[in-house]
Write a protein that holds these residues in place. Structure first.
Motif, PDB file in Angstrom:
ATOM      1  N   GLN A  44      -3.359   0.875  -3.290  1.00 56.19           N
ATOM      2  CA  GLN A  44      -3.375  -0.472  -2.726  1.00 56.19           C
ATOM      3  C   GLN A  44      -3.017  -1.243  -4.090  1.00 56.19           C
ATOM      4  N   SER A  92      -7.168   5.400  -3.763  1.00 55.84           N
ATOM      5  CA  SER A  92      -8.283   6.169  -2.842  1.00 55.84           C
ATOM      6  C   SER A  92      -7.681   7.433  -2.471  1.00 55.84           C
ATOM      7  N   ARG A  93      -8.372   8.229  -1.617  1.00 56.31           N
ATOM      8  CA  ARG A  93      -8.052   9.235  -1.027  1.00 56.31           C
ATOM      9  C   ARG A  93      -8.738   9.480   0.379  1.00 56.31           C
ATOM     10  N   ASP A  94      -7.984  10.250   1.301  1.00 59.20           N
ATOM     11  CA  ASP A  94      -8.803  10.328   2.457  1.00 59.20           C
ATOM     12  C   ASP A  94      -8.327  11.945   2.837  1.00 59.20           C
ATOM     13  N   ALA A 139      -3.328  10.615  -0.248  1.00 59.55           N
ATOM     14  CA  ALA A 139      -3.920   9.517  -1.043  1.00 59.55           C
ATOM     15  C   ALA A 139      -3.348   8.071  -1.009  1.00 59.55           C
ATOM     16  N   ILE A 172      -7.397   9.586  -9.291  1.00 55.53           N
ATOM     17  CA  ILE A 172      -8.609   9.745  -8.810  1.00 55.53           C
ATOM     18  C   ILE A 172      -9.012  11.141  -9.001  1.00 55.53           C
ATOM     19  N   THR A 197      -5.760  -0.278  -6.521  1.00 55.14           N
ATOM     20  CA  THR A 197      -7.089   0.414  -6.170  1.00 55.14           C
ATOM     21  C   THR A 197      -6.537   1.752  -5.760  1.00 55.14           C
ATOM     22  N   GLY A 222     -14.758  11.624  -7.413  1.00 55.07           N
ATOM     23  CA  GLY A 222     -14.037  10.640  -6.881  1.00 55.07           C
ATOM     24  C   GLY A 222     -13.929   9.275  -7.872  1.00 55.07           C
ATOM     25  N   SER A 282     -12.250   6.993 -10.398  1.00 59.30           N
ATOM     26  CA  SER A 282     -10.609   6.656 -10.596  1.00 59.30           C
ATOM     27  C   SER A 282     -10.742   6.077 -12.198  1.00 59.30           C
ATOM     28  N   ARG A 292       0.762  -1.010   0.027  1.00 60.61           N
ATOM     29  CA  ARG A 292      -0.098   0.143  -0.045  1.00 60.61           C
ATOM     30  C   ARG A 292       1.028   1.350   0.017  1.00 60.61           C
TER      31      ARG A 292
END
Length: 121
Positions: A81, A70-72, A78, A50, A68, A55, A57, A18
C-alpha cells in the motif's frame, strides 16, 4: 514458481496505489516477500520486505510512514500500500522472494515481472 506484480498506474502526487504480488506454483507462507523498484537510469533498490516467520516488516527510509507491506497467505498474495506518493516514487516495482524459510536479509531468488508506477501531475 511464478510471481506476478500488478496494480501500477499513473497517479497524482499525494495519491495512493496498492500493488499486489500474486504467487503461483508454491505456497507463499514459507517465504519472506520483498518489493524492489527501479527508476529509469537508476540502480534497483529494496523498498520493503516482510518476513514469513513473525510478520516483521522493513522499509527503506524514503518510504517509511507512507508505504505498508502486508501479506495474505490464504490468498497467496502480498501487497504494498503506497500513500502520499511523490514523483520520486516513479519506478517499475518488482516483488521477489528468497529461498524458503529464510529471512529478508537473504538474497532474492525469484523475481516477478514489474509493474510501472508513475507519479505525476
Amino acid at each position: 514458481v511464478q510471481l506476478q506484480a500488478s496494480g501500477g498506474g499513473l497517479v497524482q502526487p499525494g495519491g495512493s496505489l496498492r500493488l499486489s504480488c500474486a504467487a503461483s506454483g508454491f505456497l507463499l507462507d514459507y517465504y519472506p516477500i520483498a518489493w524492489y523498484r527501479q527508476a529509469a537510469g537508476k540502480e534497483r533498490e529494496a523498498v520493503s520486505c516482510i518476513s514469513s516467520s513473525d510478520g516483521r516488516s522493513y522499509y527503506t527510509d524514503s518510504v517509511k510512514g507512507r508505504f505498508t507491506i502486508s501479506r495474505d497467505n490464504a490468498k497467496n498474495t502480498a501487497f504494498l500500500q503506497m500513500n502520499n506518493l511523490k514523483p520520486e516514487d516513479t519506478a517499475v516495482y518488482y516483488c521477489a522472494i528468497p529461498k524458503a524459510n529464510s529471512s529478508c536479509r537473504t538474497p532474492m531468488s525469484y523475481w516477478g515481472k514489474g509493474t510501472l508506477v508513475t507519479v505525476s501531475s
